[in-house]
Design a protein around this motif. Structure first.
Motif, PDB file in Angstrom:
ATOM      1  N   LEU A 174     -62.151  -4.402  -3.977  1.00  0.00           N
ATOM      2  CA  LEU A 174     -61.596  -3.930  -2.730  1.00  0.00           C
ATOM      3  C   LEU A 174     -60.003  -3.676  -3.110  1.00  0.00           C
ATOM      4  CD1 LEU A 174     -62.148  -4.274   0.576  1.00  0.00           C
ATOM      5  CD2 LEU A 174     -60.480  -6.209   0.394  1.00  0.00           C
ATOM      6  N   LEU A 175     -59.397  -4.419  -3.797  1.00  0.00           N
ATOM      7  CA  LEU A 175     -57.878  -4.313  -4.067  1.00  0.00           C
ATOM      8  C   LEU A 175     -57.848  -3.200  -4.857  1.00  0.00           C
ATOM      9  CD1 LEU A 175     -55.448  -5.869  -3.880  1.00  0.00           C
ATOM     10  CD2 LEU A 175     -55.700  -6.812  -6.123  1.00  0.00           C
ATOM     11  N   TYR A 176     -58.625  -2.624  -5.942  1.00  0.00           N
ATOM     12  CA  TYR A 176     -58.637  -1.597  -6.753  1.00  0.00           C
ATOM     13  C   TYR A 176     -58.659  -0.262  -5.692  1.00  0.00           C
ATOM     14  CZ  TYR A 176     -57.891   0.965 -10.824  1.00  0.00           C
ATOM     15  OH  TYR A 176     -57.673   1.824 -12.085  1.00  0.00           O
ATOM     16  N   GLY A 177     -59.666  -0.517  -4.780  1.00  0.00           N
ATOM     17  CA  GLY A 177     -59.844   0.681  -3.822  1.00  0.00           C
ATOM     18  C   GLY A 177     -58.545   0.780  -2.792  1.00  0.00           C
ATOM     19  N   ILE A 178     -58.028  -0.363  -2.589  1.00  0.00           N
ATOM     20  CA  ILE A 178     -56.898   0.025  -1.688  1.00  0.00           C
ATOM     21  C   ILE A 178     -55.829   0.682  -2.468  1.00  0.00           C
ATOM     22  CG2 ILE A 178     -54.842  -1.327  -0.610  1.00  0.00           C
ATOM     23  CD1 ILE A 178     -57.136  -3.532   0.220  1.00  0.00           C
ATOM     24  N   ALA A 179     -55.533   0.156  -3.874  1.00  0.00           N
ATOM     25  CA  ALA A 179     -54.455   0.905  -4.567  1.00  0.00           C
ATOM     26  C   ALA A 179     -54.602   2.102  -4.858  1.00  0.00           C
ATOM     27  CB  ALA A 179     -54.601   0.193  -6.001  1.00  0.00           C
ATOM     28  N   LEU A 180     -56.007   2.865  -4.883  1.00  0.00           N
ATOM     29  CA  LEU A 180     -56.214   4.162  -5.005  1.00  0.00           C
ATOM     30  C   LEU A 180     -56.099   4.851  -3.689  1.00  0.00           C
ATOM     31  CD1 LEU A 180     -59.433   4.228  -7.436  1.00  0.00           C
ATOM     32  CD2 LEU A 180     -57.017   4.506  -7.934  1.00  0.00           C
ATOM     33  N   ILE A 181     -56.511   4.282  -2.734  1.00  0.00           N
ATOM     34  CA  ILE A 181     -56.108   4.970  -1.442  1.00  0.00           C
ATOM     35  C   ILE A 181     -54.761   5.074  -1.077  1.00  0.00           C
ATOM     36  CG2 ILE A 181     -56.505   4.757   1.204  1.00  0.00           C
ATOM     37  CD1 ILE A 181     -59.203   3.884   0.745  1.00  0.00           C
ATOM     38  N   TYR A 182     -53.765   3.976  -1.428  1.00  0.00           N
ATOM     39  CA  TYR A 182     -52.483   4.102  -1.468  1.00  0.00           C
ATOM     40  C   TYR A 182     -51.803   5.110  -2.243  1.00  0.00           C
ATOM     41  CZ  TYR A 182     -47.487   2.673  -2.443  1.00  0.00           C
ATOM     42  OH  TYR A 182     -46.344   2.635  -2.620  1.00  0.00           O
TER      43      TYR A 182
ATOM     44  N   LEU B  37     -57.745  -9.876 -14.753  1.00  0.00           N
ATOM     45  CA  LEU B  37     -57.461  -8.884 -15.195  1.00  0.00           C
ATOM     46  C   LEU B  37     -57.729  -7.683 -14.411  1.00  0.00           C
ATOM     47  CD1 LEU B  37     -56.635  -7.819 -18.074  1.00  0.00           C
ATOM     48  CD2 LEU B  37     -58.775  -7.555 -18.731  1.00  0.00           C
ATOM     49  N   MET B  38     -58.814  -7.799 -13.588  1.00  0.00           N
ATOM     50  CA  MET B  38     -59.168  -6.834 -12.609  1.00  0.00           C
ATOM     51  C   MET B  38     -57.988  -6.745 -11.586  1.00  0.00           C
ATOM     52  SD  MET B  38     -63.249  -7.527 -12.107  1.00  0.00           S
ATOM     53  CE  MET B  38     -63.159  -6.368 -10.620  1.00  0.00           C
ATOM     54  N   LEU B  39     -57.643  -7.799 -11.126  1.00  0.00           N
ATOM     55  CA  LEU B  39     -56.462  -7.862 -10.235  1.00  0.00           C
ATOM     56  C   LEU B  39     -55.000  -7.154 -10.739  1.00  0.00           C
ATOM     57  CD1 LEU B  39     -56.927 -11.496  -8.447  1.00  0.00           C
ATOM     58  CD2 LEU B  39     -57.785  -9.152  -7.663  1.00  0.00           C
ATOM     59  N   ASN B  40     -54.843  -7.494 -11.932  1.00  0.00           N
ATOM     60  CA  ASN B  40     -53.603  -7.135 -12.572  1.00  0.00           C
ATOM     61  C   ASN B  40     -53.793  -5.503 -12.740  1.00  0.00           C
ATOM     62  OD1 ASN B  40     -51.995  -9.232 -12.408  1.00  0.00           O
ATOM     63  ND2 ASN B  40     -52.965 -10.162 -14.341  1.00  0.00           N
ATOM     64  N   ALA B  41     -54.924  -5.315 -13.116  1.00  0.00           N
ATOM     65  CA  ALA B  41     -55.141  -3.620 -13.383  1.00  0.00           C
ATOM     66  C   ALA B  41     -54.817  -2.886 -11.710  1.00  0.00           C
ATOM     67  CB  ALA B  41     -56.690  -3.289 -13.476  1.00  0.00           C
ATOM     68  N   ALA B  42     -55.337  -3.496 -10.820  1.00  0.00           N
ATOM     69  CA  ALA B  42     -54.981  -2.880  -9.358  1.00  0.00           C
ATOM     70  C   ALA B  42     -53.341  -2.931  -9.227  1.00  0.00           C
ATOM     71  CB  ALA B  42     -55.626  -3.573  -8.540  1.00  0.00           C
ATOM     72  N   ASN B  43     -52.723  -4.131  -9.636  1.00  0.00           N
ATOM     73  CA  ASN B  43     -51.241  -4.390  -9.614  1.00  0.00           C
ATOM     74  C   ASN B  43     -50.621  -3.131 -10.275  1.00  0.00           C
ATOM     75  OD1 ASN B  43     -51.432  -6.505  -8.017  1.00  0.00           O
ATOM     76  ND2 ASN B  43     -50.884  -7.890  -9.723  1.00  0.00           N
ATOM     77  N   LEU B  44     -51.073  -2.905 -11.596  1.00  0.00           N
ATOM     78  CA  LEU B  44     -50.284  -1.610 -12.257  1.00  0.00           C
ATOM     79  C   LEU B  44     -50.624  -0.441 -11.458  1.00  0.00           C
ATOM     80  CD1 LEU B  44     -49.085  -1.138 -15.024  1.00  0.00           C
ATOM     81  CD2 LEU B  44     -51.235  -0.625 -15.727  1.00  0.00           C
ATOM     82  N   ALA B  45     -51.664  -0.162 -11.071  1.00  0.00           N
ATOM     83  CA  ALA B  45     -51.862   0.881 -10.218  1.00  0.00           C
ATOM     84  C   ALA B  45     -51.202   1.240  -9.264  1.00  0.00           C
ATOM     85  CB  ALA B  45     -53.322   1.052  -9.724  1.00  0.00           C
ATOM     86  N   PHE B  46     -50.954  -0.113  -8.261  1.00  0.00           N
ATOM     87  CA  PHE B  46     -49.973  -0.134  -7.252  1.00  0.00           C
ATOM     88  C   PHE B  46     -48.361   0.169  -7.697  1.00  0.00           C
ATOM     89  CE2 PHE B  46     -52.859  -2.793  -4.606  1.00  0.00           C
ATOM     90  CZ  PHE B  46     -52.850  -2.000  -3.486  1.00  0.00           C
ATOM     91  N   VAL B  47     -47.895  -0.604  -8.793  1.00  0.00           N
ATOM     92  CA  VAL B  47     -46.380  -0.342  -9.081  1.00  0.00           C
ATOM     93  C   VAL B  47     -46.238   1.187  -9.629  1.00  0.00           C
ATOM     94  CG1 VAL B  47     -44.830  -0.908 -10.674  1.00  0.00           C
ATOM     95  CG2 VAL B  47     -46.248  -2.668  -9.736  1.00  0.00           C
ATOM     96  N   ALA B  48     -47.351   1.740 -10.464  1.00  0.00           N
ATOM     97  CA  ALA B  48     -47.331   3.128 -10.836  1.00  0.00           C
ATOM     98  C   ALA B  48     -47.189   4.007  -9.531  1.00  0.00           C
ATOM     99  CB  ALA B  48     -48.453   3.489 -11.837  1.00  0.00           C
ATOM    100  N   PHE B  49     -48.206   4.035  -8.783  1.00  0.00           N
ATOM    101  CA  PHE B  49     -48.019   4.819  -7.469  1.00  0.00           C
ATOM    102  C   PHE B  49     -46.769   4.740  -6.794  1.00  0.00           C
ATOM    103  CE2 PHE B  49     -52.810   4.661  -7.540  1.00  0.00           C
ATOM    104  CZ  PHE B  49     -52.815   5.949  -7.727  1.00  0.00           C
ATOM    105  N   SER B  50     -46.288   3.254  -6.555  1.00  0.00           N
ATOM    106  CA  SER B  50     -44.855   3.008  -5.928  1.00  0.00           C
ATOM    107  C   SER B  50     -43.613   3.854  -6.434  1.00  0.00           C
ATOM    108  CB  SER B  50     -44.739   1.692  -5.911  1.00  0.00           C
ATOM    109  OG  SER B  50     -43.539   1.488  -5.282  1.00  0.00           O
ATOM    110  N   ARG B  51     -43.684   3.987  -8.002  1.00  0.00           N
ATOM    111  CA  ARG B  51     -42.803   4.429  -8.590  1.00  0.00           C
ATOM    112  C   ARG B  51     -42.723   5.924  -8.536  1.00  0.00           C
ATOM    113  NH1 ARG B  51     -39.119   6.200 -11.130  1.00  0.00           N
ATOM    114  NH2 ARG B  51     -38.186   6.028 -12.923  1.00  0.00           N
ATOM    115  N   PHE B  52     -44.148   6.471  -8.483  1.00  0.00           N
ATOM    116  CA  PHE B  52     -44.115   8.224  -8.467  1.00  0.00           C
ATOM    117  C   PHE B  52     -43.981   8.448  -6.964  1.00  0.00           C
ATOM    118  CE2 PHE B  52     -45.095   7.193 -12.607  1.00  0.00           C
ATOM    119  CZ  PHE B  52     -44.525   8.460 -13.424  1.00  0.00           C
TER     120      PHE B  52
END
Lengths: 484, 100
Positions: A174-182, B37-52
């Motif tokens: 779910l969280l990864y999905g939210i990240a990609l949608i963001y 690790l899965m949660l942190n992978a999502a965190n990395l994606a969040f931070v990268a998107f946030s920066r760009f």
């Protein structure tokens, strides 16, 4: 630097606040109060729930944003909040005697149930994916603990562990999905996502599509839809029966509340992309749930597969996605709360320490000894099977007619066939109760007053919603205006 | 400057390692680590998107995720402890009291 103080609007989250404060006070009470005062904890939690319910009713019809557009107050959220509060109240009523019998009379149990309810309510009123995530985790964490509350029983702790590991796994998706949608839309706000997506309807951004798929995995897990249902039977069987009852209604309703808001509102311009996925999920979920339920010998496992099948019916309504379809999701969820909690209430009452009576064969001949209890169980089974004049029948009728109206005739036919199949295993229990002779002596049943009240409410709800359906359907139709 | 797609590829690799670890490992503690690790992978994606994307939302989301992950670790380890007391094992294959 320009600092803007966001609008807070506390009154919009009044019901959640009430429950949170009640839960915190009770947590303190369960530590410092004397053992006699601790007996009041379940009744105090009921008081908090009643107060929150009154607040929900007084807020009906209002619509507002709160906390800088993080939380929304509308009839849709309130309708679900009322379902959660009814579920919580009935669970508390059914638990009081059960916990005492099992020797786990701890105040934390009620505190955790209240916190779970708060999480579910936030999930229903989320206007931002951050709140969807936080609400989901709040109630999940509480229920992981509750599933393992009978911590000396290997089955209970095993069910808790399985639920925790698979639940956390699905949260990752779910969280990864939210990240990609963001990443694709540049916002986590549902309104922002809707505006972004509707501006570019022919959008084929792979980030957005993958994110959407991952969200379906995350929500599909919480509502127990096939193929993300593996945990359901094991967790339902092992958890304390009162928690199984709570789990089979609360998280499912909360999951659907957020599922509908995200997909039918925020991602509605992409409907052609996700509707066929839900079509397939609905067919798989209904069919697997009903077929496997036939083979079950343990009644909690049978109801677990039945709850999977019911998630499938609700997915049918989601595929229909028009006004009647969406309203019938809300109607069905309300009906399902009463009938399923009632059925679990009878199971709790009929079982006791040392003699759990969880096998379907244990119910044979029950009607001769306890005619009233058997009649109550029969009402819930008829309703789950969808036989008039119960709520379950009208709910299925609305769902399948919405599917036909929206042009999904094949889906409606598969649904009706499934519903016919389900009659077999629900009526088998009724047949066992009325037409078989008892296999053993029944010990004397001593229903607690709280349990009697809970069963009366459940029977009344099941029949009342089924006999005057239009009133409740109108309420549901008022509620979904926010999504349309 | 490192491009957005390299961050996303790294995050996808981390996420896949987490998923594969969850599915293949049999020690419950390691399975739990794979979830983190899965949660942190999502965190990395969040931070990268946030920066760009030049928006703060993603970084704020990461704070929430970290807090939730900490709460999840507390509950998860407590459940694993409780299970170890009853069954004296942390092997996922021995969680087999209930099967269909």
């Amino acid at each position: 630097m320009n600092l803007v103080i966001p609008e807070i609007n506390w009154s919009a989250i009044g019901p959640e606040l009430t429950l949170s404060i009640t839960a915190m006070v009770l947590l303190l009470l369960s530590v410092v109060a004397s053992p006699t005062a601790r007996r009041a904890i379940p009744y105090l939690s009921l008081l908090g729930i009643a107060f929150a319910l009154l607040l929900c009713i007084s807020l009906w019809g209002k619509s507002a944003y709160a906390f800088n557009r993080m939380v929304v107050l509308d009839n849709y959220a309130l309708f679900f909040k009322i379902i959660f509060l009814i579920t919580t109240a009935l669970t508390v009523l059914m638990s009081i005697r059960y916990l005492k019998e099992q020797g786990y009379e701890h105040g934390e149990y009620y505190v955790l149930i209240l916190f779970a309810a708060v999480g579910m309510m936030f999930m229903a009123s989320a206007a931002d994916l951050i709140i969807v995530f936080l609400g989901l985790e709040t109630f999940s964490l509480a229920i992981y603990v509750l599933a393992g509350f009978f911590r000396a029983q290997p089955k209970s702790i095993e069910s808790s562990l399985k639920y925790f590991l698979l639940g956390a796994f699905s949260t990752g998706f779910l969280l990864y999905g939210i990240a990609l949608i963001y990443g694709a839309t540049g916002t986590t706000n549902l309104k922002g996502i809707y505006e972004f997506v509707s501006k570019a309807p022919a959008l084929t951004d792979p980030l957005l599509l993958i994110g959407m798929g991952l969200l379906i995995v995350g929500f599909g897990f919480k509502v127990a839809s096939v193929p993300f249902h593996m945990w359901t039977p094991d967790v339902y069987e092992g958890a304390p029966t009162s928690i199984t009852a709570f789990m089979s209604v609360g998280p499912k309703a909360a999951g659907f509340a957020a599922f509908l808001r995200v997909f039918l509102y925020a991602l509605s311009p992409l409907q052609t992309d996700w509707i066929w996925i839900l079509w397939v999920l609905a067919v798989l979920t209904m069919t697997l749930g009903n077929v496997v339920a036939i083979a079950q010998k343990n009644i909690k496992r049978m109801l677990a597969y039945s709850s999977i099948a019911h998630a499938g019916y609700i997915l049918v309504a989601m595929v229909a996605a028009d006004e009647l379809g969406t309203a019938s999701v809300l109607y069905y969820m309300l009906a399902y709360a009463f009938m399923n909690l009632g059925a679990f209430g009878v199971i709790i009452l009929f079982g006791r320490k040392g003699e759990e009576n969880v096998n379907i064969s244990d119910y044979s001949g029950m009607a001769a000894k306890y005619p009233l209890l058997a009649a109550v169980m029969a009402i819930f089974m008829f309703s789950l099977a969808g036989i008039p004049p119960t709520a379950g029948f009208v709910g299925k009728f609305y769902i399948f007619s919405a599917a036909v109206k929206a042009g999904y005739i094949g889906l409606a036919i598969i649904g009706v066939l499934n519903s016919a199949l389900s009659v077999y295993f629900y009526l088998r229990i009724t047949v066992m109760m009325y037409m078989r002779s008892p296999e053993k002596e029944f010990a004397k049943l001593e229903p607690s007053p709280a349990m009697v009240i809970a069963l009366i409410i459940a029977v009344f709800g099941t029949l009342q919603i089924g006999i005057t359906p239009s009133h409740y359907l109108n309420l549901a139709k008022q509620s979904i205006l926010a999504l349309m | 400057m490192v491009s957005l797609s390299s961050y996303l590829i790294l995050s996808a690799i981390l996420f896949s390692v987490g998923v594969v670890g969850f599915l293949l490992r049999r020690n419950i503690i390691v399975i739990f680590m794979s979830i983190e690790l899965m949660l942190n992978a999502a965190n990395l994606a969040f931070v990268a998107f946030s920066r760009f994307l030049d928006s703060m939302d993603g970084q704020i989301f990461v704070f929430f995720v970290m807090a939730v992950a900490a709460a999840e670790a507390v509950v998860g380890l407590a459940i694993i402890m409780a299970m170890y007391r009853v069954k004296e094992t942390v092997n996922a294959d021995e969680m087999n009291l209930m099967k269909w």
